[in-house]
Design an enzyme around this catalytic site. Structure first.
Site, mmCIF file in Angstrom:
data_model
loop_
_atom_site.group_PDB
_atom_site.id
_atom_site.type_symbol
_atom_site.label_atom_id
_atom_site.label_comp_id
_atom_site.label_asym_id
_atom_site.label_seq_id
_atom_site.Cartn_x
_atom_site.Cartn_y
_atom_site.Cartn_z
ATOM 1 N N TRP A 102 -6.484 12.716 -7.331
ATOM 2 C CA TRP A 102 -5.117 12.617 -7.861
ATOM 3 C C TRP A 102 -5.101 12.818 -9.372
ATOM 4 O O TRP A 102 -4.146 13.377 -9.919
ATOM 5 C CB TRP A 102 -4.500 11.284 -7.448
ATOM 6 C CG TRP A 102 -4.627 11.066 -5.979
ATOM 7 C CD1 TRP A 102 -5.335 10.099 -5.328
ATOM 8 C CD2 TRP A 102 -4.066 11.896 -4.943
ATOM 9 N NE1 TRP A 102 -5.251 10.265 -3.969
ATOM 10 C CE2 TRP A 102 -4.486 11.357 -3.703
ATOM 11 C CE3 TRP A 102 -3.258 13.029 -4.945
ATOM 12 C CZ2 TRP A 102 -4.115 11.917 -2.480
ATOM 13 C CZ3 TRP A 102 -2.893 13.598 -3.721
ATOM 14 C CH2 TRP A 102 -3.316 13.040 -2.518
ATOM 15 N N ASP A 169 -1.105 6.257 -13.224
ATOM 16 C CA ASP A 169 -0.793 6.372 -11.807
ATOM 17 C C ASP A 169 -1.401 5.145 -11.132
ATOM 18 O O ASP A 169 -2.616 5.053 -10.947
ATOM 19 C CB ASP A 169 -1.393 7.659 -11.240
ATOM 20 C CG ASP A 169 -1.201 7.799 -9.730
ATOM 21 O OD1 ASP A 169 -0.601 6.896 -9.111
ATOM 22 O OD2 ASP A 169 -1.660 8.820 -9.170
ATOM 23 N N LYS A 193 1.668 2.052 -0.464
ATOM 24 C CA LYS A 193 0.395 1.333 -0.416
ATOM 25 C C LYS A 193 0.656 -0.179 -0.425
ATOM 26 O O LYS A 193 0.388 -0.873 0.534
ATOM 27 C CB LYS A 193 -0.479 1.706 -1.605
ATOM 28 C CG LYS A 193 -0.578 3.189 -1.901
ATOM 29 C CD LYS A 193 -1.339 3.970 -0.856
ATOM 30 C CE LYS A 193 -1.546 5.401 -1.311
ATOM 31 N NZ LYS A 193 -2.304 6.194 -0.326
#
Length: 357
Positions: A102, A169, A193
């Site tokens: 990511w 992030d 999540k």
């Protein structure tokens, strides 16, 4: 109903109490005779949901009034470009640390809006550790990090202490532990999540960091638009915000992020203990960088991987297969996972080791 131990990386496990309340709201929300799925996003009932969701974020993470708390769409992947679009001028430079899939994607998107200095990367070591040594050019507008790496299973044990704003992030460990929000210009996180279901993205943005560049930002991609309109400039993702609100209530009722941190540390301890004591399994990551959220491990007998996954399935352990890009195994242990689920999986690992090692 048989209990399934959900180790999926996301969309991930949610508390049963949250799902039950959300399910009831899908039929009749607050005795309105209407579903939460069909009420107006301008109704006083949903306005109250949005206000409570924001208040819970502020309370749980100690977010001050100098930050906007936003509930947006597009996932964390949209924030890969939206953050630099709002913070980085064409001739400006931002620093990025590359710690996994990511982070690599975030770097690619940031290059479209300004200059990027990749100041540290663990790519050559298959992202098995978090780089500790790096130099930051004085001219950088911010440093971007990915706090937890779901694919590779590494995590910042501590946020870097640097003399510049941070952009983070935090998709896979938001609300799993305390964060000093004051260090950051932007924190963003996909909900699926630890916060709620897929479909909403949390952004915490320092107000005075915005509006500093000359770029003409599209209205929908300007953080200031959504701060001004309280996340309701257009139709927000009503149901994901509602479920996120319920889940944040659950976090608060269960002791807040400090209690979540202790709970998650115990699950991680049990998981890594089982990996380390087995001659069959191993974790490729540096001990100090092992994730409490995403335990990644491999087997030294690859020909037995399918048999192990079958054993997991027989024990009702779901989602243990590793990310398609790296293989192996992964146990995602988000806030709502109980210790007993980890004990079931580690029990399978020990039995499999006794039989095949």
């Amino acid at each position: 109903m048989t209990k399934i131990h959900n180790f999926s990386a996301g969309p991930a496990i949610l508390p049963q109490s949250v799902m039950k309340e959300a399910g009831a709201a899908c039929v009749n929300f607050q005795d309105m005779g209407l579903s939460i799925l069909e009420i107006s996003h301008r109704s006083p009932q949903f306005s109250a949901v949005l206000e409570e969701a924001e208040a819970l974020v502020r309370e749980l993470l100690n977010v001050g009034d100098d930050y906007g708390v936003l509930f947006l769409q597009g996932g964390a992947s949209s924030q890969f470009f939206m953050a630099p679009m709002n913070l980085l001028g064409t001739n400006d430079t931002a620093a990025y640390i590359e710690t996994g899939t990511w982070a690599t994607k975030a770097i690619k998107e940031a290059k479209k809006f300004g200059q990027v200095a990749n100041v540290a990367s663990s790519k050559e070591d298959n992202f098995t550790h978090i780089p500790k040594e790096f130099e930051l050019p004085d001219s950088c507008k911010y440093l971007h990090i990915t706090s937890n790496n779901t694919v590779r299973g590494t995590q910042y044990a501590e946020i870097p202490n640097v003399a510049m704003p941070l952009v983070c992030d935090a998709s896979s460990d938001i609300f799993s532990r305390p964060m000093d929000v004051s260090k950051f210009d932007i924190i963003y996180a996909g909900a699926q999540k630890n916060m709620g279901p897929a479909g909403v993205t949390l952004v915490i943005a320092r107000k005075d960091a915005l509006g500093k560049i000359e770029r003409d930002i599209p209205t929908m991609l300007d953080y200031r638009t959504h701060i001004e309109k309280g996340s309701a400039f257009n139709t927000p993702p009503v149901f994901p915000i509602y479920v996120s609100m319920l889940n944040l209530r659950w976090v608060k009722e269960n002791g807040g992020v400090a209690a979540m941190e202790k709970h998650n540390a115990e699950k991680a301890r049990l998981m890594y203990q089982a990996i380390d004591e087995s001659p069959l399994f191993s974790c490729p990551n540096a001990d100090e960088d092992r994730s409490t959220m995403s335990a990644v491990f491999v087997m030294n007998k690859p020909e037995l991987e399918a048999d192990f996954l079958a054993a997991c399935k027989a024990a009702n352990c779901s989602g243990v297969k590793g990310h398609r890009s790296v293989g192996g195994f992964r146990a995602s242990m988000y806030n709502a996972m109980n210790v007993d689920s980890v004990e079931v999986l580690t029990g399978v690992m020990r039995e499999f080791t006794a039989k095949h090692a």
